[in-house]
Write an enzyme that holds these catalytic residues in place. Sequence first.
Site, PDB file in Angstrom:
ATOM      1  N   LYS A 440       1.150  -1.050  -0.171  1.00  0.00           N
ATOM      2  CA  LYS A 440       0.064   0.389  -0.224  1.00  0.00           C
ATOM      3  C   LYS A 440       1.030   0.664  -0.143  1.00  0.00           C
ATOM      4  O   LYS A 440       0.688   1.928  -0.521  1.00  0.00           O
ATOM      5  CB  LYS A 440      -0.963   0.334   0.871  1.00  0.00           C
ATOM      6  CG  LYS A 440      -1.764   1.035   1.369  1.00  0.00           C
ATOM      7  CD  LYS A 440      -3.133   0.476   2.651  1.00  0.00           C
ATOM      8  CE  LYS A 440      -3.058   2.601   2.285  1.00  0.00           C
ATOM      9  NZ  LYS A 440      -4.587   2.247   3.730  1.00  0.00           N
ATOM     10  N   GLU A 446      10.865  -4.339   4.019  1.00  0.00           N
ATOM     11  CA  GLU A 446      10.482  -6.108   3.545  1.00  0.00           C
ATOM     12  C   GLU A 446      10.210  -6.298   2.803  1.00  0.00           C
ATOM     13  O   GLU A 446      11.260  -6.399   1.724  1.00  0.00           O
ATOM     14  CB  GLU A 446       9.892  -6.453   4.153  1.00  0.00           C
ATOM     15  CG  GLU A 446       9.772  -7.647   6.175  1.00  0.00           C
ATOM     16  CD  GLU A 446       9.207  -5.845   7.055  1.00  0.00           C
ATOM     17  OE1 GLU A 446       8.736  -4.913   6.762  1.00  0.00           O
ATOM     18  OE2 GLU A 446       9.061  -6.551   8.246  1.00  0.00           O
ATOM     19  N   GLY A 501      -5.011  -1.371   5.039  1.00  0.00           N
ATOM     20  CA  GLY A 501      -3.913  -2.391   4.507  1.00  0.00           C
ATOM     21  C   GLY A 501      -4.662  -3.899   4.928  1.00  0.00           C
ATOM     22  O   GLY A 501      -4.775  -4.997   3.706  1.00  0.00           O
ATOM     23  N   ARG A 502      -5.203  -4.179   6.140  1.00  0.00           N
ATOM     24  CA  ARG A 502      -5.751  -5.732   6.308  1.00  0.00           C
ATOM     25  C   ARG A 502      -7.256  -6.004   5.865  1.00  0.00           C
ATOM     26  O   ARG A 502      -7.539  -7.117   6.006  1.00  0.00           O
ATOM     27  CB  ARG A 502      -5.486  -5.802   7.575  1.00  0.00           C
ATOM     28  CG  ARG A 502      -6.529  -4.640   8.640  1.00  0.00           C
ATOM     29  CD  ARG A 502      -6.025  -4.599  10.400  1.00  0.00           C
ATOM     30  NE  ARG A 502      -6.459  -3.715  10.946  1.00  0.00           N
ATOM     31  CZ  ARG A 502      -6.307  -2.501  11.226  1.00  0.00           C
ATOM     32  NH1 ARG A 502      -4.864  -2.168  10.642  1.00  0.00           N
ATOM     33  NH2 ARG A 502      -6.513  -1.371  12.167  1.00  0.00           N
ATOM     34  N   GLU A 587      -4.619  -6.433  15.168  1.00  0.00           N
ATOM     35  CA  GLU A 587      -3.998  -4.836  14.489  1.00  0.00           C
ATOM     36  C   GLU A 587      -5.126  -3.926  14.569  1.00  0.00           C
ATOM     37  O   GLU A 587      -5.192  -2.559  14.798  1.00  0.00           O
ATOM     38  CB  GLU A 587      -3.904  -4.979  12.875  1.00  0.00           C
ATOM     39  CG  GLU A 587      -2.819  -3.686  12.988  1.00  0.00           C
ATOM     40  CD  GLU A 587      -1.926  -4.126  11.544  1.00  0.00           C
ATOM     41  OE1 GLU A 587      -1.203  -4.692  11.487  1.00  0.00           O
ATOM     42  OE2 GLU A 587      -2.376  -3.272  10.322  1.00  0.00           O
ATOM     43  N   HIS A 618      -5.092 -32.680  17.534  1.00  0.00           N
ATOM     44  CA  HIS A 618      -4.290 -33.269  18.679  1.00  0.00           C
ATOM     45  C   HIS A 618      -3.029 -32.738  19.027  1.00  0.00           C
ATOM     46  O   HIS A 618      -1.589 -33.199  19.163  1.00  0.00           O
ATOM     47  CB  HIS A 618      -3.858 -34.660  17.322  1.00  0.00           C
ATOM     48  CG  HIS A 618      -4.660 -35.345  16.964  1.00  0.00           C
ATOM     49  ND1 HIS A 618      -4.982 -36.407  17.495  1.00  0.00           N
ATOM     50  CD2 HIS A 618      -5.874 -35.086  16.011  1.00  0.00           C
ATOM     51  CE1 HIS A 618      -6.153 -37.565  17.029  1.00  0.00           C
ATOM     52  NE2 HIS A 618      -6.796 -36.209  16.748  1.00  0.00           N
ATOM     53  N   LYS A 746       9.287  -0.358  14.391  1.00  0.00           N
ATOM     54  CA  LYS A 746       9.894  -0.390  12.680  1.00  0.00           C
ATOM     55  C   LYS A 746      11.277   0.917  12.576  1.00  0.00           C
ATOM     56  O   LYS A 746      12.367   0.694  12.209  1.00  0.00           O
ATOM     57  CB  LYS A 746       8.969   0.450  11.775  1.00  0.00           C
ATOM     58  CG  LYS A 746       7.969  -0.755  11.171  1.00  0.00           C
ATOM     59  CD  LYS A 746       7.492  -0.516  10.162  1.00  0.00           C
ATOM     60  CE  LYS A 746       5.993  -0.830  10.242  1.00  0.00           C
ATOM     61  NZ  LYS A 746       5.060  -0.297   9.165  1.00  0.00           N
TER      62      LYS A 746
HETATM   63  O1  LIG Z   1       1.186  -2.641   1.725  1.00  0.00           O
HETATM   64  P1  LIG Z   1       2.022  -2.072   2.805  1.00  0.00           P
HETATM   65  O2  LIG Z   1       2.387  -0.370   2.943  1.00  0.00           O
HETATM   66  O3  LIG Z   1       3.738  -2.695   2.865  1.00  0.00           O
HETATM   67  O4  LIG Z   1       2.359  -2.539   4.631  1.00  0.00           O
HETATM   68  C1  LIG Z   1       2.089  -3.913   4.774  1.00  0.00           C
HETATM   69  C2  LIG Z   1       1.597  -3.684   6.879  1.00  0.00           C
HETATM   70  O5  LIG Z   1       2.392  -2.772   7.022  1.00  0.00           O
HETATM   71  C3  LIG Z   1       2.261  -3.218   8.746  1.00  0.00           C
HETATM   72  O6  LIG Z   1       2.982  -2.914   9.641  1.00  0.00           O
HETATM   73  C4  LIG Z   1       0.832  -3.457   8.849  1.00  0.00           C
HETATM   74  O7  LIG Z   1       0.660  -2.018   9.066  1.00  0.00           O
HETATM   75  C5  LIG Z   1      -0.025  -3.779   8.242  1.00  0.00           C
HETATM   76  O8  LIG Z   1      -1.261  -2.717   8.006  1.00  0.00           O
HETATM   77  C6  LIG Z   1       0.208  -3.786   6.576  1.00  0.00           C
HETATM   78  O9  LIG Z   1      -0.639  -4.564   6.271  1.00  0.00           O
END
Ligand SMILES: O=P(O)(O)OC[C@H]1O[C@@H](O)[C@@H](O)[C@@H](O)[C@@H]1O
Length: 789
Positions: A440, A446, A501-502, A587, A618, A746
Amino acid sequence: MSSTKDRLDVGSKVTLPQDVDIRGHVTIGTGTVVHPKAAILALSGPITIGASCIIEENVTIINRSPSPLVIGSHNLFEVGSHIEARSIGDHNTFEVKSRVSSQVAIGSFTTISAGCAATAAGTRGYTQEELGDLLGDDDEEAEAGLKVGARAMKRTPSGATETILEEGEEGEAGEGGGEAVTAPSAAPVVTLPDYTVFTGSVGVWSGQGRLQEEALHAKHLDYLRQAMSPLASQLPSWSKLDQLSKSNKVVLRDAFAKDSKRFDTYSRHFQGDRNKDISVLLDFSKNLIDEEIWATLLSLAKEAKVEEQRDAMFNGEQVNASEGRSVLHVALRDLDDDFKGKDKVEGVDEVIPELKHIRDFSEAVRNGQWTGYTGKPIKSIVNIGIGGSDLGPAMVCEALKPYAKRDLDAHFVSNIDGTHMAEALRVCDPESTVFIVASKTFTTQETITNATTARDWFLEHAKDKKHVAKHFVALSTNVKAATEFGIAKENMFKFWDWVGGRYSLWSAIGLSIAIVIGYERFEEMLRGANEMDRHYASTPLDQNIPVILGLINLYYNNFLGAQTHAILPYDQYMHRFADYFQQGDMESNGKFITKSGERVQYQTGPIIWGQAGTNGQHAFYQLIHQGTKLIPCDFLAPIETQNPIRGGEHHRILLSNYFAQPEALAFGKTEEQVREETTSKEDLDNSFLIKSKVFDGNKPTNSILFQKLTPGTLGALIAMYEHKIATEGFIWGINSFDQFGVELGKVLAKKILPLLSADAAKVDAEKHDGSTSGLIKHYLANANKKTSS
Ligand SMILES: O=P(O)(O)OC[C@H]1O[C@@H](O)[C@@H](O)[C@@H](O)[C@@H]1O
């Protein structure tokens, strides 16, 4: 003194704190906000207040006469104003500590300025008693009122104005310092003309700026509605639930024995009204609720204004207030335009064109028209994203595997751990792989690192940067950053800041889903979610499945001490469902600050976990059955399997477990039953053994039985949980749509990263805490060692 019976009629969306003093027959119109410590006293005749008024702290509105006091809409009564007017029109402002006597009728668009008193009395002034009556009973205030009143009266319009108005002519501007009103206290009513500004010198407002003023008033109201929402624990039903949870100990064994209709009372069936194949039965009868607890939970939802907050969300209002954003994932699946309010939000009109873009691209990849740089059709896609840009598509692609194009491999790389990317690349051919960079923000460390690695790997083979366009696409709200990364404009799929995002799998983030199962199926999933959206938006609370799930969970979370909630799908295809809602729920509702900036005094979101049945049985069910913790569980299962192998025997065995576990959890096994079943004398004498076989029971569960895991049904189930989460957040008064809690780690990781290529002295200089420094130094001391095995 009151001669009217106490009766309060309140319109929708009214904010009315508990400590407002209301007496007599009072009606308050839609959307009006009343602040704490205000008083509305219909001591003789009734008081009717219109819509969207703001009544601030310590305002007193009194009607001592038998005829009704009617107050119009959009009026602002500022702190400490004291109003006994004969009538009041619309859009007036009564500034701080202003006063209006009972013989003044206020038109519209009037301002009574701070400290001024609008009275019909003459310049003779008042006796202390009269003032006490007129302006309130505090002596000191009355004294101040006398001075202010006298000053203002000298400048009020003359008696002539009154007469003119009585004859029905237009009111005139009064000249400052005009003739004093000479009417005695029993004088006829003075009507202030519209647009009067009563500042001590009377004037007529030109009316300019009226629209701005109205807009400001509306903003002010919005702000107050958000800021003044009381903590959930201050709502009357909250205290009642607290008390009921202690006094009404529900024992499921007895509850079912007593009531043969319990299943009927506490189960609901949802069927799609456009897609009839979507059929979901929710049985919530095995919960620790009785009639009174259930009714009080429903009242709590009312008092917390769940419906109003839900409507605000569907209407595109900025319910994500901390980020100033609308929350409109529902707009992404509103293909038949059911929710009109969303249309005013920027970007909503781009949803359909963007879906077409998704359709064209996914079809081209699936049918082989889209080829790699050497002309080979695409065999693998790699979705590179994390969190909401990974979990949703990954979960759905697993859940809808029966609909997948089987000769196309889908990989999901999320972890920054190089292992994740390395293992994916190992099985990909650069000539037939498309990388989908899903982010987003397009700034997530990452994702950008993984995408860069993938691009380097690709270029090692393809050599020429121009080939990137055939193999990399971006899904993002950040077009600029995606362009800088080298993604061609036509390979960009956009979405908007009102998609969290979620909640983004319904947007371009779902591109991998569309490629894997085909666009038609993807759209079927969107429409399935929309079926649940319409149900949530319009069904009464006690029939509303997401609301029911939210209330039930809230009861355990806030009143019975449950810390976690297990999601247990008896469908192997749903093996990532609990992971997905771990983010979705934790979240969203893992917050301690309410929307009004207060710290909550109660538990908010639970820990969500779970895995596909029967594997969990199990592994961890022992603790659910006989451990010391209360773990409410949702059991989900399809009636029809996608794989009826051995004549459906696998599925029948699976379902027998699905039905058995909630039964065992609810009803357990008593010591008496254990003894009855035990035949060996030796075992019967072994009390440790006997007691170890006892199941207390009374462990609550929901059973969610759906027809078949089709795209439509999956869409509806996901939306069901999304709205369950929103409902709880609405009640807790938190913002379920931001996620600032992910930021601090972060930021610190960015500061630590350079230290991992530095030396110990630099680590000390950075002044991290002793533990963090110690760990980093241990790493540095051992980083260059090479383990032989
Ligand atoms: O889609 P982007 O911006 O890479 O974020 C990826 C994820 O990052 C995380 O830290 C959160 O903020 C999530 O809600 C989000 O889905």
